[in-house]
Design an enzyme around this catalytic site. Sequence first.
Site, short mmCIF file in Angstrom:
data_model
loop_
_atom_site.label_atom_id
_atom_site.label_comp_id
_atom_site.label_asym_id
_atom_site.label_seq_id
_atom_site.Cartn_x
_atom_site.Cartn_y
_atom_site.Cartn_z
N TYR A 39 98.80 -13.48 15.80
CA TYR A 39 98.97 -12.37 15.08
C TYR A 39 100.07 -11.51 15.60
CZ TYR A 39 93.93 -12.55 15.12
OH TYR A 39 92.53 -13.05 14.90
N HIS A 97 91.35 -20.81 18.68
CA HIS A 97 91.58 -20.14 17.23
C HIS A 97 90.94 -20.94 16.28
CE1 HIS A 97 93.72 -16.48 15.22
NE2 HIS A 97 92.63 -16.75 14.73
#
Length: 265
Positions: A39, A97
């Site tokens: 991110y 992730h």
Amino acid sequence: MNLPELGFGTFRMPGDDCRAVVESALALGYRHIDTAALYDNEAAVGQAIKHSGIPRDEVFLTTKVWHDQLAPAALQKAFELSLGKLAVDYVDLFMVHWPAADMDLPGVMNALLALRDSGRVKHIGVCNFNMPMLREAIDVLGTPIAAVQAEYHPFLDQSRLLNYLRGKRIPMVAYAPLAQGRAATDPVLTQIGAKHGASAAQVALAWLRQQGVAAIPKAQRPQSQQANLDSLHVTLDEQDMQAIARLPKDQRFVQPPFAPQWDAL
């Protein structure tokens, strides 16, 4: 593990813009902040937590390692980078992730356990694993997975995953809980919301909570952040739950080319 029912997601909030947004969320009462190396906002999240004045042990902080960093040495290095950017002594939950097709799953799990044993990771988890991957990690390898994150909203059936996790007493965390904004305009959810003096989005979040699923919606405006928090006061009845159960459940909106085979048994 003290995982709040409603957390705050920071996907697609890169850089310094994220700091003010997270500061707002913390000030309103959010106590679970979800970020990831991908991110590009871990530094901003760390600064927001530091400047919030909230004791570190009162904020549940999650970050994640990307799927190209799952070799043990690379995973260790990725964690060090994340911890440095966050500028904290530990993270509450460190997650894979996305799985990688060529990953050495025992090696990945051992690397996560080593981080947990170091004390700088309180709990370990995985995101976007399909059922065979979860069974290998949990049933075969015996890894103490503390949470599993997956796409889940009123338009996607995750009953098989949810039933499995319930049997293991492992919490599920729903990302994209508002179906990337689609829940807010759904006529069925809107009608249910009208009955309760709530929005369609609040109904979607209440539906997850009443299944025992935590959620991490993202919202940049303080009004939207507060509205999501207010979903904690919405209680759906059996008629509402049945109406939502009848919605189409075949809509998956997060499907990158490296995603695993979801329907694998």
